[in-house]
Motif scaffolding. Structure first.
Motif, PDB file in Angstrom:
ATOM      1  N   ASN A 284      23.661  10.444  54.009  1.00 57.06           N
ATOM      2  CA  ASN A 284      22.600  11.171  54.718  1.00 57.06           C
ATOM      3  C   ASN A 284      22.589  12.639  54.318  1.00 57.06           C
ATOM      4  OD1 ASN A 284      23.692   8.930  56.708  1.00 57.06           O
ATOM      5  ND2 ASN A 284      21.537   9.262  57.136  1.00 57.06           N
ATOM      6  N   ARG A 285      21.438  13.111  53.861  1.00 56.30           N
ATOM      7  CA  ARG A 285      21.249  14.551  53.663  1.00 56.30           C
ATOM      8  C   ARG A 285      19.967  14.929  54.394  1.00 56.30           C
ATOM      9  NH1 ARG A 285      24.695  17.242  50.246  1.00 56.30           N
ATOM     10  NH2 ARG A 285      26.028  15.864  49.038  1.00 56.30           N
ATOM     11  N   ALA A 286      20.123  15.091  55.700  1.00 57.38           N
ATOM     12  CA  ALA A 286      18.949  15.318  56.543  1.00 57.38           C
ATOM     13  C   ALA A 286      18.599  16.794  56.578  1.00 57.38           C
ATOM     14  CB  ALA A 286      19.240  14.810  57.948  1.00 57.38           C
TER      15      ALA A 286
ATOM     16  N   TYR B 112      31.439  21.047  57.527  1.00 62.54           N
ATOM     17  CA  TYR B 112      30.977  20.327  56.339  1.00 62.54           C
ATOM     18  C   TYR B 112      30.419  18.950  56.697  1.00 62.54           C
ATOM     19  CZ  TYR B 112      30.709  18.181  51.784  1.00 62.54           C
ATOM     20  OH  TYR B 112      30.234  17.541  50.669  1.00 62.54           O
ATOM     21  N   THR B 113      31.129  18.255  57.576  1.00 63.22           N
ATOM     22  CA  THR B 113      30.748  16.874  57.838  1.00 63.22           C
ATOM     23  C   THR B 113      29.437  16.750  58.609  1.00 63.22           C
ATOM     24  OG1 THR B 113      32.289  16.979  59.661  1.00 63.22           O
ATOM     25  CG2 THR B 113      32.977  15.723  57.755  1.00 63.22           C
TER      26      THR B 113
ATOM     27  N   ASN C  98      26.382  17.914  57.969  1.00 59.46           N
ATOM     28  CA  ASN C  98      25.284  17.521  57.082  1.00 59.46           C
ATOM     29  C   ASN C  98      25.755  17.275  55.661  1.00 59.46           C
ATOM     30  OD1 ASN C  98      23.141  17.713  58.931  1.00 59.46           O
ATOM     31  ND2 ASN C  98      23.156  19.933  58.746  1.00 59.46           N
ATOM     32  N   ASN C  99      27.051  17.107  55.451  1.00 54.68           N
ATOM     33  CA  ASN C  99      27.614  17.002  54.103  1.00 54.68           C
ATOM     34  C   ASN C  99      27.165  18.173  53.236  1.00 54.68           C
ATOM     35  OD1 ASN C  99      28.829  14.606  54.684  1.00 54.68           O
ATOM     36  ND2 ASN C  99      27.166  13.342  53.877  1.00 54.68           N
TER      37      ASN C  99
ATOM     38  N   MET D 263      27.799  22.327  51.898  1.00 56.14           N
ATOM     39  CA  MET D 263      28.615  23.547  51.860  1.00 56.14           C
ATOM     40  C   MET D 263      27.882  24.705  52.511  1.00 56.14           C
ATOM     41  SD  MET D 263      31.594  23.211  50.914  1.00 56.14           S
ATOM     42  CE  MET D 263      32.198  24.860  50.629  1.00 56.14           C
TER      43      MET D 263
END
Lengths: 336, 500
Positions: A82-84, B407-408, B410-411, B413
């Motif tokens: 997910n990259r929202a 970090y976690t 939205n994954n 940096m």
């Protein structure tokens, strides 16, 4: 004892840290296959979901990657990531940053493409990704409350024509397919509703259930439960043909005399720009195969998607033409 | 109602299978842990575990995920009390009094209060859900955008007393919170505001990195800069201190009951979840409790109110989900997606068509709640060790937690750098004696207020009369005025009395 406890705590977090970085940052060199043969992935494929967990795109990508794993279609795993954010902009920009990386693909949905045209993004979707294939239409319907005053589309449109600006049209965010549907109703059917924006179609359905809006624009999957229970009546579909099952009672707009009012949301796979022909062919073939798996078929069925297949080139052309149509109408509206 | 009880009994019979109990146990333990980790909340936990459940039978799968969901409400208070970093948004209020108690050397007591309140709040929510879930969900639907706007406004009146000693500083913090909240996509028209061309800002500032920056990272800076002179006061923590006296339990009980009821109702409303519930019950308790004025200085009532309310809200949120198939929060929305993947169609027919699914689930709530309480009590001696650790060890550990948590989310940096930036910024705020609580409250509540107000105006094309459209609206308006005027009136009356 105390020290040991803390040490292990610290180690644990550091492990987590390194793991998450490894997951996010592992981009390797190019991965063409053995000389001459068709392109095959050499490591796990990052399947980007430009939305939060639980939404339509999330379920789509996860259903697909599960079907691929269950049928062993691929030697590597498709890892849904997910990259929202930014109404999909974050995910699309990530794709742009991964230009040429052949192990990153994206769960494509027409809604995000609309946003890229009309919501003030720096680039249009074609400048950030390339469509590989379109696999399903996610058709849009208008629903009313069964106990409410509007039992069919004609009485609803008539009320909106007679008393402009009083009926409430529950919908998800503006500058999206839903607003396009609303603007078409206004332009071609002269039906003047009040557009009420909710965070999601789910919230719009809730508002309809509470009687706070008169009509809501929903995908079949978002209202199937209510339609089955008889609380919602689907009064019209924006598709070109009537939908199946419980939705078959809802006419298309062409049937009631407005052939211009058509909107079909679609879903598929997009790739990063600059991918080799071989890799693109591979993903296109995977799309074709996954569509035939029993797991994915069942997923399409439960969500009332209409399966379709448009491959390389064709899907891109279709998507661009649709978006241009939508952008033109929005331009017309904002000019006024 | 009695029919429901017999159905619940049927559910209990079904829940005592190995699958269900194992699922419930795993869900609660994982939930307490996930809740305690700042930045990783129920939403992340459920989304990570969801794919693992497809092989399980649907009842066991939802029992596990539901257990995870409400047990994060327990876990969230641990880091809030011990480290002043709320594990999740509903625990923000808990941190206000909880951390003050830790500073006073009573972290055990604070945690015991939190867990006990969570248990009682959760149980109240579950009882109400069992008895009158469908009816409540019906009532919840009456809350449209104008009513919800007034509800949020009511919650915002609490900013008034969070301002601190220096009113100007407090208002400054509130304004900052409002400004931060305007960044991102406009809630009504979809246009971008103040995103400076950064796609990461197009959806606005993410809440988790902001909170971690303000609470966690700024604390790291403080720990590092204090050096030697500012060693944390060595607190000898005795296990004996974690027990509540009988008198204290008696003091807490009415608070927990009130907050539990209130939390359940807020949880049932569409769109309002544990966070709003904890804010609202905290301000309500502050108004009605005898010790109200000392809230924020470290009183156990200040921990009990929000914790009882957020657990009750977690239970309440299941009422609309199970009755109508509509989610009351983002986590329940995810559970809804799960239901569909297991081949269940959520909707009004779920209760009647799938009783073998619904009632074991509800029965598992009771079971899970008890497991949660036991797990948490067992964990107290262990987590308390974190308090008696020296700064040299604590600072890097908190730093690592902050980075991972940011970090976690939205994954990304970007969020890590943003978190650090916020941390530095809020450190400067702290040394300038600007309180951070009003900033956070304004940041959390004002976007909701904006959303509901603009939806209301959408409905009428700008006619404000919609805000007085019915009894619910008027009740909220009266409450808002009551909350604002009461302190002044009370002061006047007291002054008059002393004169005469």
């Amino acid at each position: 004892m105390k020290k040991f406890f803390l040490l292990s705590l610290g180690m644990f977090f550091l492990c987590g840290l390194s793991l998450s970085f490894a997951g996010g940052g592992a981009e390797g060199g190019s991965s063409s296959s053995a000389q001459g043969g068709p392109w095959v992935p050499s490591k796990d494929i990052e399947y980007i979901i430009p939305a939060s967990p639980g939404g339509g795109s999330d379920l789509w990508a996860r259903a697909m990657s599960n079907a691929i794993a269950a049928n062993k279609l691929s030697t590597v795993t498709w890892v849904p990531t997910n990259r929202a954010g930014g109404a999909s902009a974050v995910g699309y920009n990530y794709m742009l940053s991964q230009k040429g990386n052949e192990h990153v693909i994206l769960a494509a949905h027409s809604g995000a493409m609309v946003s890229s045209y009309v919501a003030g993004w720096a680039q249009k979707f074609e400048d950030m990704v390339e469509m590989i294939c379109i696999l399903a239409f996610d058709d849009v319907t208008l629903c009313t409350l069964t106990t409410g005053p509007y039992k069919d589309i004609k009485s609803l449109l008539k009320a909106a024509q007679d008393k402009p600006g009083t009926l409430k049209f529950g919908s998800d965010q503006r500058l999206n397919s839903s607003q396009y549907a609303y603007e078409m109703l206004k332009k071609y059917a002269k039906a003047d509703f009040n557009y009420v924006q909710y965070d999601s179609s789910g919230d719009a359905a809730t508002a309809l259930l509470g009687g706070h809006v008169d009509v809501a624009i929903l995908n079949p999957a978002e209202c199937l439960g209510q339609v089955n229970a008889g609380t919602f009546t689907p009064v019209a579909t924006f598709a070109t043909e009537r939908l199946s099952g419980k939705f078959s009672g809802a006419p298309t707009f062409a049937e009631i005399g407005y052939p211009q009012i058509v909107l079909r949301e679609f879903r598929g796979i997009s790739a990063t720009l600059g991918m080799s022909e071989g890799a693109k062919k591979y993903y296109e073939e995977m799309g074709r195969k996954v569509q035939q798996t029993p797991e994915f078929k069942k997923y399409l069925e439960t969500n009332s998607f209409t399966p379709v297949f448009m491959g390389l080139g064709e899907s891109q052309k279709y998507a661009s033409a649709e978006m241009q149509k939508i952008a033109d109408l929005f331009k017309e509206v904002t000019k006024k | 109602m009695f029919e429901n009880l017999s159905l619940l009994f049927f559910g209990f019979i079904n829940v005592f299978t190995f699958d269900s109990i194992a699922a419930c146990l795993f869900g609660t333990v994982a939930g307490v842990f996930i809740g305690a980790m700042p930045g990783i909340g129920a939403l992340t936990g459920v989304s990570v575990l969801l794919p693992l459940t497809f092989a399980m039978n649907p009842t066991a799968a939802i029992i596990m995920l539901a257990a995870l969901y409400y047990s994060t409400m327990y876990g969230g208070s641990i880091s809030a009390v011990l480290l002043n970093i709320p594990g999740d948004t509903p625990a923000i209020c808990t941190a206000l009094d909880g951390y003050k108690l830790t500073e006073k050397g009573l972290p055990g007591k604070a945690l015991t209060t939190c867990f006990m309140s969570s248990f009682i709040g959760g149980t109240i929510g579950m009882l109400i859900l069992t008895m009158s879930g469908p009816f409540l969900a019906q009532v919840g639907l009456k809350f449209g955008s104008p009513e919800l706007a007034l509800l949020i406004l009511l919650a915002m009146t609490s900013i008034g007393w969070l301002l601190g000693d220096d009113v100007i500083c407090g208002l400054f913090a509130t304004a900052l919170g409002l400004l931060f909240a305007t960044i991102g996509t406009d809630q009504a028209a979809g246009y971008l505001r103040f995103h400076f061309g950064l796609p990461n800002l197009m959806a606005g500032i993410s809440f988790v990195p902001l909170v971690i920056g303000i609470f966690g990272f700024s604390q790291v800076i403080e720990l590092v800069t204090q050096r030697g002179s500012g060693e944390r006061p060595k607190i000898k923590i005795k296990l004996r201190d974690m027990y509540l006296s009988w008198a204290e339990i008696k003091r807490l009980l009415p608070v927990q009951l009130r907050s539990g009821f209130m939390g359940t109702f807020v949880g049932v409303m569409p769109g309002a979840g544990g966070t709003s519930a904890s804010f609202i019950s905290y301000i309500f308790e502050r108004r009605v409790n005898k010790l109200g004025d000392s809230f924020g200085t470290g009183v156990i009532e200040g921990c009990a109110a929000p914790e009882s309310a957020n657990n009750a809200a977690a239970a309440g949120a299941f009422a609309p989900l199970l009755t109508f198939g509509i989610p009351g929060s983002s986590t329940t929305a995810l559970l809804l997606g799960g239901l569909m993947m297991w081949g269940l169609q959520p909707g009004p027919l779920l209760f009647t068509e799938k009783p073998e699914f619904v009632w074991p689930l509800i029965a598992s709530f009771y079971l899970g709640n008890i497991i949660c309480l036991l797990v948490c009590f067992a964990a107290i001696p262990l987590v308390l060790k974190a308090v008696s650790v020296s700064n040299a060890v604590l600072a890097p550990v908190i730093f690592a937690i902050c980075v991972v948590a940011a970090y976690t989310t939205n994954n990304s940096m970007f969020d890590v750098f943003f978190m650090m930036g916020t941390g530095v910024f809020s450190y400067f705020l702290k040394i300038s004696k600007v309180p951070s609580a009003p900033l956070l409250l304004a940041f959390v509540l004002s976007p909701m207020l904006e959303k509901y107000v603009r939806q209301s105006f959408d409905m009428t094309r700008g006619d404000p009369s919609i805000f007085v459209r019915g009894g619910i609206c008027w009740a909220f308006i009266l409450l808002i005025f009551g909350f604002c005027i009461a302190p002044v009136v009370v002061k006047r009356v007291k002054a008059l009395r002393t004169k005469t």
